[in-house]
Scaffold this motif. Structure first.
Motif, short mmCIF file in Angstrom:
data_model
loop_
_atom_site.label_atom_id
_atom_site.label_comp_id
_atom_site.label_asym_id
_atom_site.label_seq_id
_atom_site.Cartn_x
_atom_site.Cartn_y
_atom_site.Cartn_z
N LYS A 1 -30.72 8.77 50.38
CA LYS A 1 -32.14 8.39 50.38
C LYS A 1 -32.61 8.35 48.93
O LYS A 1 -32.60 9.36 48.24
CB LYS A 1 -32.98 9.40 51.16
CG LYS A 1 -32.52 9.59 52.60
CD LYS A 1 -32.69 8.32 53.39
CE LYS A 1 -32.27 8.54 54.83
NZ LYS A 1 -32.41 7.37 55.65
N PRO B 1 -35.62 7.85 46.49
CA PRO B 1 -37.09 7.84 46.50
C PRO B 1 -37.65 6.79 45.53
O PRO B 1 -36.97 6.35 44.61
CB PRO B 1 -37.44 9.25 46.01
CG PRO B 1 -36.30 9.63 45.15
CD PRO B 1 -35.09 8.99 45.77
N GLN B 2 -38.87 6.40 45.79
CA GLN B 2 -39.58 5.51 44.89
C GLN B 2 -40.34 6.36 43.89
O GLN B 2 -40.82 7.43 44.21
CB GLN B 2 -40.55 4.63 45.67
CG GLN B 2 -39.91 3.79 46.74
CD GLN B 2 -39.01 2.72 46.17
OE1 GLN B 2 -39.29 2.15 45.14
NE2 GLN B 2 -37.90 2.47 46.84
N GLY B 3 -40.47 5.90 42.67
CA GLY B 3 -41.26 6.63 41.69
C GLY B 3 -40.41 7.28 40.63
O GLY B 3 -39.40 6.75 40.20
N LYS C 1 -39.61 11.61 54.00
CA LYS C 1 -38.87 10.37 53.78
C LYS C 1 -37.43 10.44 54.25
O LYS C 1 -36.83 9.42 54.57
CB LYS C 1 -38.93 9.98 52.31
CG LYS C 1 -40.28 9.48 51.88
CD LYS C 1 -40.14 8.65 50.63
CE LYS C 1 -41.41 7.91 50.36
NZ LYS C 1 -41.37 6.54 50.73
#
Length: 160
Positions: free
Chosen positions: A113, A115-117, A157
């Protein structure tokens, strides 16, 4: 009226569109420059506040010397140094810690997974309420080397 004033007036009236477009270009330029300065200051304040919050209650951090490169990527300090620092007069609490950049969380489905950011960090749990910037929203503190705690957003998430 002087001849200069008359010529300027006639020139402006003859080129109304050029005058209007020049004024718009100046306003847009000033707006973009002002906006970029405001964005820079806002980001600077966010990271300054974040750093202050993370290091709240910490007066000194013992780290290794880095010859070149990123100062956050220094070699680990030996665990035996904790007892030495604890023996220094005036020291209230000493905790060892570890930060690992670029952590990837594997979801319940077995897939990574991403993550965005900002970058992902793995940090060790510090058993000191005054020195730790981590706070539990639910569950219990991780114990041993086989348990971790996730921040709320990462847990949502990844399906945990």
């Amino acid at each position: 009226m002087s001849i200069t004033t008359t010529l300027v007036r006639r020139g402006l009236l003859a080129n109304k569109w050029r005058l209007l477009l020049t004024a718009i270009a100046v306003m847009l330029g000033v707006g973009f420059v002002s906006g970029s300065f405001m964005l820079r200051d806002s980001l600077k304040n966010v990271f300054s506040d974040l750093t202050s919050e993370i290091n709240k209650g910490i007066d000194v951090q013992v780290r290794t010397k880095v010859a070149f490169g990123d100062a956050s990527s220094g070699n680990p300090v030996p665990a035996s140094l904790i007892a030495t620092v604890r023996a220094v007069p005036g020291v209230a609490d000493v905790q060892g810690g570890l930060t690992v950049p670029g952590v990837t969380i594997i979801g319940k489905d077995g897939k990574a997974k991403l993550p965005q950011g900002g970058p992902t960090l793995g940090v060790s749990w510090i058993n000191s309420d005054t020195l730790s910037s981590l706070h539990l929203a639910a569950g219990r503190k991780p114990t041993g080397t086989t348990e971790i705690a996730l921040d709320r957003r990462a847990a949502e998430k990844t399906g945990y």
